[in-house]
Structure formats: C-alpha cells, structure tokens
Enzyme design. Structure first.
Site, PDB file in Angstrom:
ATOM      1  N   GLN A   1      74.270 -24.820  61.549  1.00 17.17           N
ATOM      2  CA  GLN A   1      73.716 -23.620  60.925  1.00 17.17           C
ATOM      3  C   GLN A   1      74.011 -22.403  61.793  1.00 17.17           C
ATOM      4  O   GLN A   1      73.838 -22.451  63.008  1.00 17.17           O
ATOM      5  CB  GLN A   1      72.199 -23.737  60.755  1.00 17.17           C
ATOM      6  CG  GLN A   1      71.770 -24.513  59.527  1.00 17.17           C
ATOM      7  CD  GLN A   1      70.271 -24.398  59.307  1.00 17.17           C
ATOM      8  OE1 GLN A   1      69.499 -24.528  60.246  1.00 17.17           O
ATOM      9  NE2 GLN A   1      69.864 -24.163  58.080  1.00 17.17           N
TER      10      GLN A   1
ATOM     11  N   LYS B   1      61.215 -12.959  51.632  1.00 20.88           N
ATOM     12  CA  LYS B   1      62.594 -13.216  52.049  1.00 20.88           C
ATOM     13  C   LYS B   1      63.574 -12.536  51.107  1.00 20.88           C
ATOM     14  O   LYS B   1      63.259 -12.212  49.958  1.00 20.88           O
ATOM     15  CB  LYS B   1      62.880 -14.717  52.082  1.00 20.88           C
ATOM     16  CG  LYS B   1      62.783 -15.405  50.718  1.00 20.88           C
ATOM     17  CD  LYS B   1      63.193 -16.866  50.802  1.00 20.88           C
ATOM     18  CE  LYS B   1      63.133 -17.539  49.423  1.00 20.88           C
ATOM     19  NZ  LYS B   1      63.715 -18.885  49.423  1.00 20.88           N
TER      20      LYS B   1
ATOM     21  N   HIS C   1      63.933 -14.781  60.525  1.00 16.93           N
ATOM     22  CA  HIS C   1      64.927 -15.858  60.457  1.00 16.93           C
ATOM     23  C   HIS C   1      66.111 -15.315  59.670  1.00 16.93           C
ATOM     24  O   HIS C   1      65.931 -14.684  58.637  1.00 16.93           O
ATOM     25  CB  HIS C   1      64.372 -17.075  59.724  1.00 16.93           C
ATOM     26  CG  HIS C   1      63.158 -17.675  60.347  1.00 16.93           C
ATOM     27  ND1 HIS C   1      63.203 -18.833  61.080  1.00 16.93           N
ATOM     28  CD2 HIS C   1      61.862 -17.278  60.336  1.00 16.93           C
ATOM     29  CE1 HIS C   1      61.977 -19.128  61.496  1.00 16.93           C
ATOM     30  NE2 HIS C   1      61.152 -18.194  61.052  1.00 16.93           N
TER      31      HIS C   1
ATOM     32  N   ARG D   1      69.614 -33.919  59.010  1.00 14.80           N
ATOM     33  CA  ARG D   1      68.583 -34.182  58.012  1.00 14.80           C
ATOM     34  C   ARG D   1      68.975 -35.434  57.235  1.00 14.80           C
ATOM     35  O   ARG D   1      70.125 -35.574  56.814  1.00 14.80           O
ATOM     36  CB  ARG D   1      68.424 -32.990  57.049  1.00 14.80           C
ATOM     37  CG  ARG D   1      67.953 -31.732  57.743  1.00 14.80           C
ATOM     38  CD  ARG D   1      67.822 -30.560  56.793  1.00 14.80           C
ATOM     39  NE  ARG D   1      67.537 -29.322  57.524  1.00 14.80           N
ATOM     40  CZ  ARG D   1      67.471 -28.121  56.965  1.00 14.80           C
ATOM     41  NH1 ARG D   1      67.661 -27.999  55.654  1.00 14.80           N
ATOM     42  NH2 ARG D   1      67.216 -27.056  57.694  1.00 14.80           N
TER      43      ARG D   1
ATOM     44  N   HIS E   1      67.540 -15.570  65.204  1.00 17.14           N
ATOM     45  CA  HIS E   1      66.123 -15.233  65.141  1.00 17.14           C
ATOM     46  C   HIS E   1      65.939 -13.900  65.845  1.00 17.14           C
ATOM     47  O   HIS E   1      66.269 -13.756  67.025  1.00 17.14           O
ATOM     48  CB  HIS E   1      65.281 -16.340  65.774  1.00 17.14           C
ATOM     49  CG  HIS E   1      65.450 -17.646  65.072  1.00 17.14           C
ATOM     50  ND1 HIS E   1      66.241 -18.662  65.576  1.00 17.14           N
ATOM     51  CD2 HIS E   1      64.987 -18.083  63.881  1.00 17.14           C
ATOM     52  CE1 HIS E   1      66.226 -19.677  64.730  1.00 17.14           C
ATOM     53  NE2 HIS E   1      65.474 -19.350  63.696  1.00 17.14           N
TER      54      HIS E   1
ATOM     55  N   ASP F   1      72.387 -19.798  62.646  1.00 16.29           N
ATOM     56  CA  ASP F   1      71.057 -19.204  62.698  1.00 16.29           C
ATOM     57  C   ASP F   1      71.034 -17.980  63.617  1.00 16.29           C
ATOM     58  O   ASP F   1      71.841 -17.851  64.536  1.00 16.29           O
ATOM     59  CB  ASP F   1      70.053 -20.218  63.256  1.00 16.29           C
ATOM     60  CG  ASP F   1      69.373 -21.010  62.153  1.00 16.29           C
ATOM     61  OD1 ASP F   1      69.289 -20.494  61.032  1.00 16.29           O
ATOM     62  OD2 ASP F   1      68.943 -22.139  62.424  1.00 16.29           O
TER      63      ASP F   1
ATOM     64  N   CYS G   1      64.710 -23.253  64.566  1.00 12.31           N
ATOM     65  CA  CYS G   1      63.700 -22.222  64.840  1.00 12.31           C
ATOM     66  C   CYS G   1      62.792 -22.529  66.036  1.00 12.31           C
ATOM     67  O   CYS G   1      62.587 -21.653  66.899  1.00 12.31           O
ATOM     68  CB  CYS G   1      62.847 -21.967  63.607  1.00 12.31           C
ATOM     69  SG  CYS G   1      63.671 -22.230  62.045  1.00 12.31           S
TER      70      CYS G   1
END
Length: 647
Positions: free
Chosen positions: A386, A470, A516, A368, A390, A388, A339
């Site tokens: 990921q 969400k 997101h 991670r 945005h 992702d 992000c």
C-alpha cells in the site's frame, strides 16, 4: 379531488383515482412512453400503481435515474428470458432471477443441459416476447391462497421462496394477462411498464448453482444475461468485454513474463525480472513526487504484537483476515494495514506545533487472508503493498493538506494516463466516534478543500468511516471501467487510542488530526490496472525493455554491439538480438512483445553511424543518426511521456 405534486414543485389535480401512468399521459406522450416506474411518496412502485390520495410523484426514466432504470430493465428482462426458456423447455422449473452487476441471471431446474449453442434460440424467443410489447401486470394473493396456488403448480422452489418472503401478501407478475394465459412468476417487483422498453439484450453464459447455496440440493442451471435501454449500449458493452479479454492482465502478465502465481503461494504474486523493472519505475516516480511535496518516508515492521491491534481497534474488524505467529510465547500478527505502525513512529518522540504538518509516507507490505474464491490475479491478492501516508496536522491545517493531496493525486494519475477522475465525499455514519464539533470541523474542511479546488464531487451522506469523513478518488480507464483508487480519511480515533499529542504555542498538549491517505492504493492492484489500461504497451519510461537492437545479418553484429553499449551507457534499457532469424521474424517477435522501439541495423546504418527505427504501432520506419536517437529517447523517458516522441 386528488392532488399530485411533481419533483419541480408543480402539481396536477384529478377528479378521482388515477394510475401513475395516467398522470404521465396527462403531462405528455413523451413522458408516458419513457416512464419505466414511479416513486409515490418516496416508495418505488410500478407505473400502473393506482393513486387514491394526495401524494408526491416522481417518474423513473433512463435519463432521470440511469442506474435504477437499468436495474429494473434487467430484472424485467430476467422474466422475459425465463419465459423464453419455459417455451423451449416446458419441463423447466424456475427458481429465481435477480438483476446483478452488469446483467441478471435466472436459476432453472432442468435435466436437459443448456449450452452456449442454445443461446441463439433463447434470444430468438426473447425477441418475439419483447416485440409483442406486453405489459408487466402485478396481482396479489393472501398468503394462504398463494400457497394453495403454488402447491397446485407443483414448483417447490417457488413455495419455499414464498415462505421466505415472510409476508401476509404474496405478489405475482404476469407478462401480458392471466386471461390470455401469458407467463407469470412469483416476484416482489416492481417492474418496468412493458417488454418493449427492453432495448438491447443478450444471453451471456451458463453456470451451475445450488438452491440457496446448499450443496446438498440438486445442481441448478444458472443462465446469465444482460440488457440495456438500447442496442447501442449493448453493442458498446460487448465491445468492452472483448477488449477487456484482450487486455486481461493475467494473460498479458504471462505473455510478457511480468509475474506469475504458484500453487505454493495462492494469492501471493511472484514478480519476474521484467515485472520488477516496471514496479521499480512506479516506485521511483512515486518517491520523486512525494519528495517534491516534503513527505518523509518510513518503514514499519511486517509483524507486530497482537496487543497493538487490540489498542488500534483493528482486532474487532480484521481479526478473521489476519495471519498470526507465536514468538517467545507471545502472539504476533502480520499487519493487515500500516496505520498503527505510523502512530508508533509519531509517538517515538515529542512534537511541537512548529513541526506540523508531519507527512509520513510508507510503501508498506500488508497481508490479508482473502477467501480463495475471491482471489483474482493482481486485483485481489493476499499480500500487497500500500502506498500509505499519514499526515499529522492541526484542525486548522486540514483543508490545506487535503488540497495538497488532491494536487498530488491528479499529478500522479495524469502521468499514468488516468485523467478521467471523479471524487466522492462521504460524511458521518450513524455509528461513529468523536464529538459533533470534531466531525463538523473535519467535514467542513474537506468541503472547503473541494470548493477551493472547484471540483465537482458526489456527496454520500452517512457513508464515511466510523472515525471520520473521507474523500474517495475514482478513475476510469481507457475502456470506461471505474476503479476506486485513492482516499483521504480524517481520523480522530487512532490519535486518541495511541495518546498522540503535540505541544501547542501555549505550551499545552493537544491532539493532532490524523489524515490517512493513499493514492495508488494497492500497488499490486494498480499494476494490474495499468497493464490493462495500456494493454501491455507501456509508455517508454515504464517499459521493461525500451529498445531492442536487431542486426540484419552477422555482418553488422559488431556495429549492433556498439549501438547496444552506447544505449546502455545512456541509461536506456536495451537488449541485443543476435539470433540467426530473418529480420522480419525478429520484428514480428518484437511487435508481439510490445516493444516501444526496434532498431534495424544493416550495412548502410553501420557506414553512416545511424539507426533505422521501428516504432510500436507504426508500419513505417525512419532513420536517425545514433546520437540524435539517443537524445530523443532520453528526453522521452525523462519527461515520462505517454506517447512516442520520435518521428
């Protein structure tokens, strides 16, 4: 007179004190038999609890609250198993036995080792206890009386458990009656009404455990079991377990040579050539769908300065799971999420309201630091990609953008054969940022999108992220297992923290809303899911090897080479098996490797420019002209069909 109000608003009146069970009996024998427990004024309690004042009463049955009912059945079955163990091993000292996901366990201090060979004996004792249909009866003692009682019994584990309860009143449950000398155990409860309400049950496994996780303590034996409301559900669960073992992505990954894990990189997957073919096909399709929906793809650095993570707010929540490195006397962090990088790309130039919405997609590699004990194949790794995106938009655009994402999610899941999807909407938690107005706009926009799509969803009040509400997407695979994959999250925090703006039509700077959005989530985890969903028998478009050409003998090797070259030129992933093995051995090997198609070539095929086709999962074989087969399989691949179209 006592007035008892039921969930439908109706009520019953009784002359004096009455138990919840007696209320159920007054309503009807069917309810009295089905009721496992009750809620009195919202408090979960035993069905035998006495009611002495006006109250609201709700009965817990398998139909009314399946999840809670199953948890209570399993907790009660843990007591039954503990009693069975004590009957077989009188010297056993019980520790505790909670319900857990998929079952329950009981920790036991016992010098005699319990082995899987003993499970049938334990189950037989459990069968007798359940057949007796004894009630679970609660009784209570003042703390000092309970301590004296437990000290007399001499079980130090129960003494420490009672102290840890930190209560003036200590409760026990007896399975039957104290007068009859039936089994009793220290327990908070509540429990189901009777042992006979336990349907299917099974002792599953044995493991070691320390008392309260203290390695200085004696090693206990942790006996795991499971239970269901009926035997049919147990049978289905055991079937799914066996199927899951057969479909274990770690086993299939090794069998098909897709990926591996090495000691030199624990938690980091090594993708092999065949695995990379599937990976790249997934990404090719992902990019195809995103291009249709006007996403632009970006890529952000894998390492960013530590200051960025303070600015984004991730430092406080993710520091313990991040990797760090010093460069030029400054500290950098390997990104745990994408992000902040997306925010920097947005902020790299000015934006006008005419550009919105801006949809930035990123296949971002994140790291991670997960504890070694939770690593699990591709499902839990330390490095993953990921998918992702945005979306930067105005508040008025939220609903339309969410609808677009929902449509995209269902298209992508459907292509992978994941068509059982349910959605959950989570709203503002107690700790959150942003104004009431912003939260109301965001939440109502998500609801509007779901309503316009006429999608049923589960509402999770107060379970949203601290920065916005969400929507989560949950899918069920072919075994009925639920996986949380996609998510759409409204974010007010990062646009504020990074001072993101766009110029409005009145020439003022406004703050965009940041959505997101992930669809597959972790691509590595999704890879593992589809391996198990398809049991390694991937649809042709995903299969690393789509066709294998198998000449019957050396006499047709030349024709086999011609077929191989034509298939390759047509863009079909093909291999050529020129081994000296008999054709049946080649076919057997092809089935083991889960090939979609095998082409058997002999003199007749060479003479007629044809191919005899073996289809995965079929014993019969069919003969086609070579060009016809190429056209059929090309159409199947291009359409990303889940089933074979060659027949």
């Amino acid at each position: 007179m006592i007035k008892v109000t039921l969930p439908d608003g109706s009520f019953k009146e009784f002359d004096g004190q009455i138990s919840a069970l007696q209320v159920a009996e007054a309503i009807g024998p069917g309810l009295a038999k089905a009721a496992l427990a009750a809620r009195i004024n919202g408090t979960l309690t035993d069905i035998t609890t006495l009611i002495s004042t006006d109250c609201n009463l709700e009965f817990i049955t398998v139909k009314s609250d399946p999840k809670l009912a199953l948890e209570m059945i399993r907790h009660s079955c843990a007591h039954v198993m503990a009693e069975a163990i004590c009957q077989l091993y009188p010297e056993a000292k019980l520790v505790y036995g909670p319900a857990v996901e998929n079952g329950f366990y009981y920790d036991v201090d016992l010098d005699t080792q319990i082995t899987p060979d003993d499970f049938a004996r334990i189950e037989n004792e459990m069968k007798n206890i359940i057949a007796q249909d004894r009630p679970f009866v609660r009784y209570e003692m003042a703390f000092n009386d309970a301590m004296a009682y437990l000290e007399k019994e001499g079980n130090r584990y129960k003494i420490e458990n009672a102290k840890a309860a930190n209560s003036d009143i200590i409760s026990f449950y007896v399975t039957g009656s104290r007068e009859a000398g039936n089994f009793e155990d220290l327990c908070r409860g509540p429990h189901i009404a009777r042992t006979g309400q336990i349907g299917g049950y099974k002792v599953m496994s044995i493991a070691g455990a320390y008392f309260r996780g203290d390695a200085s303590e004696k090693m206990l034996q942790r006996v795991y079991g499971t239970a269901f409301a009926d035997k049919k559900e147990l049978k289905q669960y055991l079937f799914q377990l066996e199927e899951a073992k057969k479909r274990d992505h770690r086993v299939i990954g090794k069998q098909l040579d897709l990926f591996s894990f090495q000691d030199e990189g624990p938690g980091f997957a090594f993708y092999h050539p065949k695995g990379m073919i599937i990976w790249n096909e997934m990404l090719k399709y992902w990019r195809y769908e995103h291009d249709k929906d006007n996403y632009c793809e970006i890529s952000t650095p894998i390492m960013l300065n530590e200051k960025l993570w303070h600015q984004s707010g991730h430092w406080d929540n993710y520091k313990q799971n991040m990797y760090f490195v010093d460069i030029d006397e400054e500290r950098f962090a390997v990104k745990p999420m994408n992000c902040p990088g997306g925010c920097l790309v947005y902020k790299s130039r000015n934006h006008s309201y005419r550009e919105l919405p801006i949809r930035m997609a990123e296949l971002g590699l994140v790291h991670r630091h997960e504890a070694s004990g939770v690593l699990h194949g591709l499902f839990r790794v330390r490095r993953f990609t990921q998918d992702d995106a945005h979306i930067f938009c105005s508040p008025e655009q939220i609903a339309d953008e969410v609808i677009g994402v929902i449509d995209l999610v269902f298209r992508i899941y459907g292509t992978f054969g994941l068509k059982d999807v349910h959605l959950e909407l989570s709203t503002r938690p107690s700790k959150s940022i942003g104004s009431d107005e912003m939260w109301e706009v965001a939440t109502e926009s998500l609801k509007e999108a779901l309503d316009r799509k006429q999608i049923n969803y589960k509402l999770n009040p107060g379970d949203g992220a601290f920065y916005g509400p969400k929507i989560d997407f949950h899918v069920r695979d072919c075994l009925g297992r639920s996986w949380q994959l996609g998510t759409i999250q409204c974010d007010f925090a990062l646009p504020e923290r990074f001072d993101l703006t766009y110029v409005s039509n009145s020439n003022t700077n406004l703050r965009p809303v940041m959505l997101h959005r992930a669809i597959l989530g972790s691509l590595d985890r999704f890879f593992g899911i589809i391996i198990e969903h398809f049991a390694g028998s991937f649809p042709t478009w995903l299969s690393p090897e789509q066709v294998r050409v198998m000449p019957i003998s050396e006499k047709t090797n030349d024709y086999a080479g011609k077929v191989y070259n034509m298939l390759r030129e047509a863009g079909i992933r093909t291999t050529l098996d020129l081994a000296d093995d008999k054709i049946n051995a080649k076919i057997k090997k092809g089935y083991e490797q889960k090939l979609p198609y095998m082409l058997i070539l002999g003199p007749n095929e060479a003479e007629n420019n044809s191919v005899t086709v073996r289809v995965r999962g079929c014993e019969n074989q069919q003969t086609f002209k070579l060009q016809d087969f190429i056209e059929k399989i090309t159409c199947e691949i291009n359409s990303r069909s889940l089933e074979s179209t060659i027949s």
